[in-house]
Structures are given as structure tokens and as C-alpha cells.
Design a protein around this motif. Structure first.
Motif, PDB file in Angstrom:
ATOM      1  N   CYS A   1       0.859  -1.197   0.000  1.00 26.49           N
ATOM      2  CA  CYS A   1       0.000   0.000   0.000  1.00 26.49           C
ATOM      3  C   CYS A   1       0.888   1.237   0.000  1.00 26.49           C
ATOM      4  O   CYS A   1       1.355   1.639  -1.055  1.00 26.49           O
ATOM      5  N   SER A   2       1.128   1.839   1.172  1.00 28.34           N
ATOM      6  CA  SER A   2       1.936   3.064   1.179  1.00 28.34           C
ATOM      7  C   SER A   2       2.580   3.272   2.531  1.00 28.34           C
ATOM      8  O   SER A   2       2.678   4.403   2.989  1.00 28.34           O
ATOM      9  N   CYS A   3       3.030   2.215   3.184  1.00 28.80           N
ATOM     10  CA  CYS A   3       3.714   2.360   4.475  1.00 28.80           C
ATOM     11  C   CYS A   3       4.948   3.240   4.271  1.00 28.80           C
ATOM     12  O   CYS A   3       5.707   3.043   3.318  1.00 28.80           O
TER      13      CYS A   3
ATOM     14  N   ALA B   1       3.686  -2.429   7.735  1.00 22.20           N
ATOM     15  CA  ALA B   1       3.033  -1.847   8.909  1.00 22.20           C
ATOM     16  C   ALA B   1       3.895  -1.953  10.163  1.00 22.20           C
ATOM     17  O   ALA B   1       3.734  -1.174  11.094  1.00 22.20           O
TER      18      ALA B   1
END
Lengths: 127, 207
Positions: B109-111, B161
Motif C-alpha cells: 500500500c503506502s507504508c 506496517a
């Protein structure tokens, strides 16, 4: 995916020089993006979910959107964020799905600013 | 019919409506406070950004003991400078050297390390970057204007995460006499993601 072909000049309009207003990164393009962002961070800080739990939900939203045809170029990111927020709030029993739907209807019936506030073209107080 | 703000009303589209609904419900339930929400937005719009990470890098360039702590316990070393919080809990700093270039992605995703870099740029969140950086990192670097000699090894790190990576760029040549504040101005956001390198002495970096 064809748009990822090595010779496709894939970054195209995404490259940093063509991203006006984004010299340093943190930009909310519209107020709702910032509001949705803050809601998830505030709920996490209050201990309602862990960050890995949040990431699991939002990455599932991104995959679902991609499967439904979203090219996922970053511009739809906060839409995924909002969908994840709605899902995790219900999953964690912080709000009921029906309450959320009802509140949307109420909000739609009472848009911000729609309070019969007449324009006044003269000073309303001079003193 | 009085003159109202009605023309503004019709512009509120579906997403804004949905945010307004969930926000009002969560406020009503006491789960979030309006002042806390406003503070979060204000912080991420103005206070948190790559200038924080640039201070970390400049300190590492000028303080060998700090650099050693940064590479062995990045979270603790970064917290010494006051940068900690959501998405900064478990940091790992990877050092660029004459033989190794590091770059960072979140493939899922975009961690991204918010306390040191702020919120990620649009391209970092995009599917093409997430996929292509794994398949062809040198091609991606070239698109960003970074052409590495073939003998230099490229390492791509996947933030998630639980942990986020920050690149410690190479200190540019000709900066020997500069202090940490001047050096920080040479450290760009992209240099700390690994899609760029620190600016040359005399050039400006990220704000």
C-alpha cells in the motif's frame, strides 16, 4: 500489465517535477482527504485499532479497487482510505453500519451552508 | 426565495458527504474530538515533513557516534531528535555507500515513515511505482534522473506496517566544511526514499 512495461516511460505525469504543490510530500488535495486521514489517526491513537490492523484493511481496499478497474495511480488513495475507515469502524463496533447509512442520509438532507442564511450586502453592524 | 449558499451545496460530492457523516457520528459518540482532529491535520500539513528526516541525515553525516546509533537502533536515535509517533515506531535506516544504493517501497500500500518524511508523495502510493521498483529498480531510478554505474549494487527495501525504512544518502563531495544546518538543506525527500541522491554542495535540497 502493459503500463508497467520497462520502456513505457511509466512515471509519465507522476514524476515529482510534474507534481505541482508537492515539493515536500504532505499534501491533501481536498479538505475531506485531511478529515478522513485525521479520523483514522485519531482512532488509532485512542487505541481502537493497531496500525497493522489498519494496514490490513486499507491494503485489502486497494486490492479490491484494483480488481474493479482502478488504475491505482495514487490519486484515488484517500478514497481507499475512506472506504477502509468505514469498514474498520464497523468491524470494531465503533459505529453501526445502519447508523452510518442513516447519518449519510441526514447529512445529504442538511448540506453544510444550507441554513437559509441570506446574503447581506451591507454592514450588519456599524459602530 | 432568499439568496442562500445553495449553489455551494450542490458541489459537495459523495466522498465529502461520507466523511462528514462518519466524522459527525464518531464525534457524537465521543470517540474522536474535533480539536484533536484539527491538531492532527495541522501537524501533518505544516510540522511534519522531510525537513525532519533531513536533520537526522545531517546529524549522521556530522556525528559518527549518532550515525552508529542510527544504524543500530534507528527508532531510538531518531527519537533523540524528537521525531516519533504513528508510522515511526520501528524504523530501520539503510546506508548508501560508494558500492551500494538503497531504495524503499511499500509493495502492498503506502507504508512510509511519517515522523521523518511526512506523508508520502502521490507516486509512492501508485501501483506502477510499487510494482516496477521491484522488477526494474535501475529503470525506475533512471526515470528519477539517477543513473547508477552498473557495478553499484541496488537494494530495494519493502516498508510495511511493522517497520519502515529510511535511506541514509551519501554525503556529497565538497561539503567538508559545512555544518549540520547547511547540510540538511542538501537532503531531499527523494534522497531519503532512495529515488534521488543528496544535492551537490551549492544546490538546494527539499524545503
Amino acid at each position: 500489465m502493459s503500463h508497467m512495461a520497462p520502456d513505457a516511460g511509466w512515471l509519465g505525469g507522476l514524476a515529482p517535477p510534474s507534481m505541482p504543490g508537492d515539493p515536500s510530500g504532505p499534501v491533501f488535495r481536498e479538505p475531506w482527504e485531511a478529515q478522513a486521514f485525521a479520523l483514522a489517526v485519531a482512532l488509532h491513537r485512542a487505541g481502537h485499532f493497531t496500525w497493522p490492523e489498519w494496514v490490513a484493511v486499507i491494503s485489502a481496499e486497494i486490492r479490491r479497487a484494483q480488481a474493479e478497474g482502478d488504475p491505482d495511480l495514487g490519486s484515488t488513495y484517500y478514497r481507499h482510505w475512506l472506504a477502509a475507515l468505514e469498514k474498520i469502524v464497523v468491524a470494531k463496533s465503533l459505529a453501526d453500519d445502519v447508523d452510518l447509512r442513516l447519518r449519510r442520509l441526514e447529512c445529504a438532507a442538511h448540506p453544510p451552508g444550507k441554513h437559509n442564511h441570506p446574503a447581506r450586502r451591507e454592514p450588519i453592524r456599524v459602530g | 426565495m432568499p439568496d442562500t449558499h445553495e449553489d455551494l451545496d450542490t458541489r459537495e460530492d459523495d466522498v465529502a458527504l461520507r466523511v462528514r457523516a462518519i466524522e459527525s457520528l464518531l464525534i457524537e459518540k465521543g470517540l474522536v474530538q474535533p480539536a484533536a482532529l484539527a491538531a492532527i491535520v495541522e501537524t501533518y500539513e505544516t510540522k511534519i515533513g522531510p525537513h525532519n528526516g533531513a536533520q537526522v541525515v545531517a546529524r549522521a553525516w556530522t556525528d559518527p557516534a549518532f550515525k552508529a546509533r542510527l544504524l543500530s537502533n534507528a527508532t531510538g536515535a531518531i527519537a533523540e531528535l524528537g521525531f516519533s509517533g504513528v508510522q515511526g515506531e520501528d524504523m530501520v535506516v539503510v546506508e548508501n555507500t560508494p558500492t551500494v544504493h538503497n531504495m524503499v517501497v511499500c509493495t502492498l500500500c503506502s507504508c512510509y515513515p511519517w515522523p521523518t518524511l511526512g506523508l508520502p508523495p502521490n507516486w509512492y502510493k501508485s501501483a506502477p511505482y510499487r510494482a516496477r521498483v521491484v522488477i526494474d529498480p535501475r529503470g525506475v531510478l533512471s526515470e528519477f534522473g539517477v543513473d547508477l554505474p552498473p557495478e553499484k549494487e541496488v537494494r530495494v527495501w519493502d516498508s510495511n506496517a511493522e517497520l519502515r525504512y529510511l535511506v541514509l544518502p551519501e554525503r556529497p563531495a565538497g561539503t567538508e566544511g559545512m555544518d549540520a544546518a547547511a547540510l540538511a538543506a542538501l537532503v531531499t525527500r527523494d534522497a531519503m526514499i532512495g529515488t534521488g541522491v543528496a544535492a551537490a554542495a551549492g544546490a538546494g535540497g527539499a524545503p
